[in-house]
Motif scaffolding. Structure first.
Motif, mmCIF file in Angstrom:
data_model
loop_
_atom_site.group_PDB
_atom_site.id
_atom_site.type_symbol
_atom_site.label_atom_id
_atom_site.label_comp_id
_atom_site.label_asym_id
_atom_site.label_seq_id
_atom_site.Cartn_x
_atom_site.Cartn_y
_atom_site.Cartn_z
ATOM 1 N N ALA A 188 48.009 43.745 32.868
ATOM 2 C CA ALA A 188 47.094 43.952 33.997
ATOM 3 C C ALA A 188 46.489 42.614 34.414
ATOM 4 O O ALA A 188 45.524 42.155 33.810
ATOM 5 C CB ALA A 188 45.998 44.938 33.604
ATOM 6 N N PRO A 189 47.049 41.966 35.430
ATOM 7 C CA PRO A 189 46.490 40.690 35.885
ATOM 8 C C PRO A 189 45.259 40.877 36.763
ATOM 9 O O PRO A 189 45.111 41.888 37.457
ATOM 10 C CB PRO A 189 47.635 40.068 36.703
ATOM 11 N N GLY A 190 44.417 39.852 36.740
ATOM 12 C CA GLY A 190 43.315 39.759 37.687
ATOM 13 C C GLY A 190 43.756 38.953 38.897
ATOM 14 O O GLY A 190 44.802 39.232 39.489
ATOM 15 N N LEU A 191 42.996 37.929 39.249
ATOM 16 C CA LEU A 191 43.287 37.143 40.447
ATOM 17 C C LEU A 191 44.501 36.246 40.223
ATOM 18 O O LEU A 191 44.470 35.340 39.402
ATOM 19 C CB LEU A 191 42.077 36.282 40.817
ATOM 20 N N VAL A 192 45.555 36.512 40.988
ATOM 21 C CA VAL A 192 46.781 35.713 40.914
ATOM 22 C C VAL A 192 47.090 35.189 42.310
ATOM 23 O O VAL A 192 47.186 35.972 43.264
ATOM 24 C CB VAL A 192 47.984 36.551 40.411
ATOM 25 N N HIS A 193 47.251 33.887 42.430
ATOM 26 C CA HIS A 193 47.562 33.287 43.729
ATOM 27 C C HIS A 193 49.070 33.252 43.904
ATOM 28 O O HIS A 193 49.753 32.419 43.326
ATOM 29 C CB HIS A 193 46.987 31.864 43.801
ATOM 30 N N THR A 194 49.581 34.180 44.685
ATOM 31 C CA THR A 194 51.017 34.243 44.953
ATOM 32 C C THR A 194 51.261 34.072 46.452
ATOM 33 O O THR A 194 50.327 34.088 47.263
ATOM 34 C CB THR A 194 51.628 35.579 44.488
ATOM 35 N N ALA A 207 42.788 35.110 56.409
ATOM 36 C CA ALA A 207 42.107 36.070 55.532
ATOM 37 C C ALA A 207 42.580 35.933 54.096
ATOM 38 O O ALA A 207 41.790 36.026 53.149
ATOM 39 C CB ALA A 207 42.349 37.491 56.042
ATOM 40 N N ALA A 208 43.879 35.697 53.918
ATOM 41 C CA ALA A 208 44.422 35.544 52.568
ATOM 42 C C ALA A 208 43.849 34.314 51.881
ATOM 43 O O ALA A 208 43.543 34.344 50.684
ATOM 44 C CB ALA A 208 45.942 35.463 52.625
ATOM 45 N N ALA A 209 43.691 33.217 52.622
ATOM 46 C CA ALA A 209 43.165 31.982 52.035
ATOM 47 C C ALA A 209 41.748 32.165 51.514
ATOM 48 O O ALA A 209 41.354 31.555 50.509
ATOM 49 C CB ALA A 209 43.213 30.862 53.072
ATOM 50 N N LYS A 210 40.970 33.013 52.171
ATOM 51 C CA LYS A 210 39.579 33.232 51.744
ATOM 52 C C LYS A 210 39.494 33.901 50.375
ATOM 53 O O LYS A 210 38.506 33.750 49.663
ATOM 54 C CB LYS A 210 38.852 34.075 52.788
ATOM 55 N N VAL A 211 40.536 34.651 50.014
ATOM 56 C CA VAL A 211 40.531 35.324 48.709
ATOM 57 C C VAL A 211 40.453 34.310 47.581
ATOM 58 O O VAL A 211 39.778 34.527 46.564
ATOM 59 C CB VAL A 211 41.799 36.193 48.562
ATOM 60 N N TYR A 212 41.112 33.169 47.758
ATOM 61 C CA TYR A 212 41.213 32.173 46.700
ATOM 62 C C TYR A 212 40.309 30.961 46.921
ATOM 63 O O TYR A 212 40.286 30.053 46.079
ATOM 64 C CB TYR A 212 42.665 31.697 46.590
ATOM 65 N N ALA A 213 39.577 30.938 48.010
ATOM 66 C CA ALA A 213 38.781 29.769 48.371
ATOM 67 C C ALA A 213 37.774 29.410 47.279
ATOM 68 O O ALA A 213 36.987 30.253 46.843
ATOM 69 C CB ALA A 213 38.054 30.021 49.686
ATOM 70 N N GLY A 214 37.814 28.155 46.838
ATOM 71 C CA GLY A 214 36.846 27.659 45.868
ATOM 72 C C GLY A 214 37.090 28.064 44.431
ATOM 73 O O GLY A 214 36.338 27.669 43.541
ATOM 74 N N VAL A 215 38.130 28.861 44.188
ATOM 75 C CA VAL A 215 38.411 29.313 42.823
ATOM 76 C C VAL A 215 39.233 28.239 42.103
ATOM 77 O O VAL A 215 40.328 27.887 42.543
ATOM 78 C CB VAL A 215 39.171 30.646 42.808
ATOM 79 N N GLU A 216 38.691 27.727 41.030
ATOM 80 C CA GLU A 216 39.380 26.693 40.279
ATOM 81 C C GLU A 216 40.480 27.311 39.412
ATOM 82 O O GLU A 216 40.217 28.144 38.562
ATOM 83 C CB GLU A 216 38.399 25.928 39.391
ATOM 84 N N LYS A 217 41.698 26.941 39.672
ATOM 85 C CA LYS A 217 42.855 27.360 38.899
ATOM 86 C C LYS A 217 42.985 28.885 38.780
ATOM 87 O O LYS A 217 42.898 29.449 37.679
ATOM 88 C CB LYS A 217 42.840 26.729 37.508
ATOM 89 N N PRO A 218 43.208 29.575 39.898
ATOM 90 C CA PRO A 218 43.577 30.991 39.777
ATOM 91 C C PRO A 218 44.913 31.085 39.055
ATOM 92 O O PRO A 218 45.657 30.105 38.954
ATOM 93 C CB PRO A 218 43.697 31.445 41.241
ATOM 94 N N LEU A 219 45.221 32.248 38.536
ATOM 95 C CA LEU A 219 46.513 32.428 37.887
ATOM 96 C C LEU A 219 47.639 32.226 38.885
ATOM 97 O O LEU A 219 47.481 32.447 40.081
ATOM 98 C CB LEU A 219 46.618 33.840 37.301
ATOM 99 N N THR A 220 48.785 31.824 38.378
ATOM 100 C CA THR A 220 49.987 31.732 39.185
ATOM 101 C C THR A 220 50.962 32.822 38.755
ATOM 102 O O THR A 220 50.818 33.430 37.682
ATOM 103 C CB THR A 220 50.670 30.361 39.018
#
Length: 260
Positions: A188-194, A207-220
């Motif tokens: 069960a992954p949390g925030l993954v930048h795909t 809108a998609a970019a805002k999901v990850y904005a400012g998050v240091e090292k989201p999962l890949t």
């Protein structure tokens, strides 16, 4: 569905064989690459034949264009795998989210799509392949769910409902198949930048970019694929029932650290 096999000539005999859905992009594609690099024979399953063809060329995976929500496609896939030696591992990655509406503004088409792909597609693949996994003697099913199936959030009702259902069926399957020596794993992954998840859900790159904005090292996708690869590669008597994987910046679904 096209029944042809691409990339089969490159595959060398392997002791482990996996069927991986959702293989044309994101975590599914990364999982195919991780397993193939580790010596597995892999059937890469997704709807987009062009992307699967490129993946097969890169990895030697067997490309099988199919829509897992369609019974006839699942049946053809099963017969193809049976004819080429079977598989001992089923990895259900296919899934996704559409929309972020509140319940008051819920779109039936979005909810129907999420249930068809995340829940019914997973069920249909499991139902079809269970006899093969049982007869192998050491079968494995891994379902990729989400932390959205563990905690709800505003605007997530449809995706929450689908992933809670997928989480529930995974738990039921584990109880039902233990006596058949089929191990059942949930990741069960949390925030993954795909490449596509947030874009497909929200409909625009902005809108998609805002999901990850400012998050240091989201999962890949590769991070999650490595966890999947490990979970299905440990000795079969080890069952990693449930693995939650998040970036350090996401302490919980409701707590995400953004900088700047």
């Amino acid at each position: 569905m096209t029944e042809g096999i691409q990339g089969a000539a490159k595959i060398q005999p392997a002791t482990k064989t996996a069927v991986v859905t959702g293989a044309s992009t994101g975590i599914g594609e990364a999982t195919v690459r991780a397993l193939a690099a580790d010596g597995w024979k892999v059937y890469a399953v997704a709807r987009r034949a062009d992307r699967l063809s490129a993946l097969a060329e890169d990895t030697g995976a067997v490309a099988v264009p199919a829509d897992i929500s369609k019974d006839e496609d699942v049946d053809i896939l099963l017969r193809l795998v049976e004819r080429h030696g079977g598989a001992d591992t089923l990895i259900n990655i296919a899934g996704g989210a559409r929309g972020a509406d509140t319940l008051a503004n819920a779109k039936t088409d979005d909810w129907d799509w999420m249930y068809q792909v995340n829940v019914l597609g997973t069920m249909k693949m499991i139902r079809a392949f269970l006899p093969m996994l049982r007869s192998n003697g050491e079968g494995t099913v891994l379902n990729l769910t989400s932390t959205a199936g563990l905690a709800v959030y505003e605007g997530g009702g449809g995706y929450n409902a689908a992933k809670y259902a997928q989480h529930a069926l995974t738990g039921a399957l584990r109880l039902e198949e233990a006596e058949n020596n089929v191990r059942v794993i949930e990741v069960a992954p949390g925030l993954v930048h795909t490449e596509e998840f947030a874009l497909n859900r929200l409909g625009s790159a902005e809108a998609a970019a805002k999901v990850y904005a400012g998050v240091e090292k989201p999962l890949t996708a590769e991070d999650v694929a490595e966890v999947v690869r490990y979970a299905v590669s440990v000795p079969h008597h080890i069952n990693l029932d449930h693995i939650t994987i998040r970036p350090v910046a996401q302490a919980a679904n409701h707590k995400l650290i953004r900088k700047g």
